[in-house]
Design a protein around this motif. Structure first.
Motif, mmCIF file in Angstrom:
data_model
loop_
_atom_site.group_PDB
_atom_site.id
_atom_site.type_symbol
_atom_site.label_atom_id
_atom_site.label_comp_id
_atom_site.label_asym_id
_atom_site.label_seq_id
_atom_site.Cartn_x
_atom_site.Cartn_y
_atom_site.Cartn_z
ATOM 1 N N ARG A 1 10.022 83.502 19.745
ATOM 2 C CA ARG A 1 10.331 83.445 18.381
ATOM 3 C C ARG A 1 11.578 84.220 17.957
ATOM 4 N NH1 ARG A 1 6.551 85.842 15.583
ATOM 5 N NH2 ARG A 1 6.447 84.398 13.723
ATOM 6 N N ILE B 1 14.288 70.138 14.122
ATOM 7 C CA ILE B 1 13.091 70.013 14.629
ATOM 8 C C ILE B 1 12.891 69.357 15.775
ATOM 9 C CG2 ILE B 1 10.513 69.556 13.953
ATOM 10 C CD1 ILE B 1 11.477 70.103 10.945
ATOM 11 N N PRO C 1 10.498 68.714 19.753
ATOM 12 C CA PRO C 1 9.472 68.942 20.554
ATOM 13 C C PRO C 1 9.009 70.177 20.767
ATOM 14 C CG PRO C 1 10.087 66.765 21.084
ATOM 15 C CD PRO C 1 11.320 67.235 20.252
ATOM 16 N N TRP C 2 10.074 70.942 21.357
ATOM 17 C CA TRP C 2 10.151 72.379 22.093
ATOM 18 C C TRP C 2 10.748 73.196 21.014
ATOM 19 C CZ3 TRP C 2 13.342 68.221 23.850
ATOM 20 C CH2 TRP C 2 14.585 68.677 23.505
ATOM 21 N N GLN C 3 11.036 72.917 19.775
ATOM 22 C CA GLN C 3 11.651 73.976 18.651
ATOM 23 C C GLN C 3 11.040 73.735 17.353
ATOM 24 O OE1 GLN C 3 15.856 75.223 18.911
ATOM 25 N NE2 GLN C 3 16.079 73.725 17.076
ATOM 26 N N LYS C 4 10.179 74.679 16.877
ATOM 27 C CA LYS C 4 9.638 74.607 15.643
ATOM 28 C C LYS C 4 10.202 75.655 14.617
ATOM 29 C CE LYS C 4 5.153 75.517 13.393
ATOM 30 N NZ LYS C 4 3.737 76.083 13.594
ATOM 31 N N GLU D 1 9.822 77.880 11.437
ATOM 32 C CA GLU D 1 8.684 78.189 10.696
ATOM 33 C C GLU D 1 9.289 78.576 9.177
ATOM 34 O OE1 GLU D 1 7.850 81.862 13.067
ATOM 35 O OE2 GLU D 1 6.678 80.475 14.432
ATOM 36 N N LEU E 1 12.186 80.748 13.807
ATOM 37 C CA LEU E 1 11.924 79.443 14.851
ATOM 38 C C LEU E 1 11.277 79.966 15.748
ATOM 39 C CD1 LEU E 1 15.092 77.999 16.354
ATOM 40 C CD2 LEU E 1 14.974 80.227 15.089
ATOM 41 N N GLN E 2 10.505 79.074 16.489
ATOM 42 C CA GLN E 2 9.914 79.197 17.855
ATOM 43 C C GLN E 2 10.247 78.096 18.754
ATOM 44 O OE1 GLN E 2 5.546 79.568 17.337
ATOM 45 N NE2 GLN E 2 5.099 78.438 19.202
ATOM 46 N N THR E 3 10.574 78.619 19.866
ATOM 47 C CA THR E 3 10.949 77.706 21.021
ATOM 48 C C THR E 3 10.169 77.785 22.299
ATOM 49 O OG1 THR E 3 12.457 79.431 22.246
ATOM 50 C CG2 THR E 3 13.272 77.970 20.200
ATOM 51 N N GLN E 4 10.181 76.599 23.040
ATOM 52 C CA GLN E 4 9.536 76.598 24.316
ATOM 53 C C GLN E 4 10.587 76.066 25.357
ATOM 54 O OE1 GLN E 4 6.366 73.846 23.384
ATOM 55 N NE2 GLN E 4 5.101 75.537 22.454
ATOM 56 N N GLN F 1 5.664 80.745 6.690
ATOM 57 C CA GLN F 1 6.417 79.570 6.274
ATOM 58 C C GLN F 1 7.224 79.542 4.982
ATOM 59 O OE1 GLN F 1 5.680 76.532 7.901
ATOM 60 N NE2 GLN F 1 6.996 75.479 6.571
#
Length: 300
Positions: free
Chosen positions: A2, A30, A32-35, A37, A81-84, A294
């Motif tokens: 994050r 946005i 699939p691997w990056q959200k 927030e 943001l959050q990454t995978q 958020q």
């Protein structure tokens, strides 16, 4: 992982500006691997007109107009943001690279990523440089990975060498440049072989030397490459670092080359000579950090 990303661009003008129209591509995609927030865009002076749209490539664009007289313009984008990790293609789709090159013309949506673009021209010199990695029958991912490694190992990172106007052929000749140059070079090599490749704009978390603190605002934008893998999708490569992008690579947007995804561009009335200052900070955040809450586009 994050992160909180803060990207500030400031123009100081020698004479007053009475009107300016701008486009900002500063909100990460946005994926699939990056959200995303929370995100906020702050503009000073406050714009009279603001709108949002998605461009041709699906990148998020904020358009704004400042209609009061001003001597400086400041645009700051703050995003949590959050990454995978990215997905990787299965081994069975890694066919020989010639098959991939012949596959792309059958898909109209890929054609624009095979042809010349304003910053990238297909050239025989680029093909000649790339071809040692692309022997007949070699699997696509193995060949592209070898080209990625060769650029990393044989080119020198030199921020004093190039500008936006430096042709790719000069980067190849001098064997030096910055991440944008290396991305353009690799894309030019791939397109010169008939493959579909696109330019990816974003950020990379940088780590300070051991025992040294992180310097706020000392990070920078980053650029890398994605190549189309038939029957699977787009796989990213980072020739500046010789690796596959992962959780530390944060995607802003993509296009044919840099010209499709500049962080900020526009026109103005007046201003004369100006000074530009850019500061970027990419910092990890913890679960309890307030930046993870958020949010929505605001401050404009």
């Amino acid at each position: 992982m994050r992160y909180r990303v803060r990207h500030t661009t400031r123009y100081d003008y020698a004479s007053p500006v009475s009107l300016c129209h701008n486009e900002a591509r500063l909100t990460p995609r946005i994926l699939p691997w990056q959200k995303i927030e929370a995100t906020e865009l702050t503009i000073e002076p406050r714009p009279a007109v603001v709108s949002e749209r998605a461009d041709f490539f699906g990148n998020r664009v904020t358009r704004f107009s400042v209609q009061e007289i001003h001597l400086a313009l400041s645009v700051t984008a703050s995003t949590a943001l959050q990454t995978q990790g990215r997905p990787l293609p299965p081994s069975e789709v890694d066919k020989d690279w010639q098959s991939a090159a012949s596959h792309a013309p059958r898909l109209p949506e890929l054609r624009q990523f095979q042809l010349d673009s304003p910053f990238i021209m297909r050239e025989s010199a680029l093909r000649a440089f790339a071809i040692s990695s692309f022997s007949p029958g070699r699997p696509l991912l193995e060949a592209v990975g070898d080209l990625n490694r060769r650029i990393f190992e044989t080119f020198t990172y030199d921020p004093e060498f190039s500008t936006l106007a430096t042709p790719v052929r000069e980067v190849l000749r001098a064997r030096r440049g910055v991440c944008q140059d290396f991305a353009h070079l690799m894309i030019g090599c791939l397109r010169s072989l008939g493959l579909a490749a696109r330019y990816v704009s974003g950020y990379l978390e940088t780590l300070p030397p051991p025992g040294r603190p992180r310097l706020i605002g000392a990070d920078a934008s980053h650029a890398w490459v994605a190549v189309h893998v038939p029957n699977w999708g787009w796989l990213e490569y980072d020739p500046t670092n010789g690796n596959l992008p992962g959780e530390r690579h944060l995607v802003l947007g993509w296009g044919r080359d840099y010209g499709d995804v500049p962080p900020l561009k526009g026109i103005m009335n007046g201003g004369g000579v100006h000074e530009l200052e850019v500061a970027v900070d990419v910092a990890p955040i913890g679960d309890g950090d307030e930046g993870s809450r958020q949010g929505a586009l605001s401050g404009i």
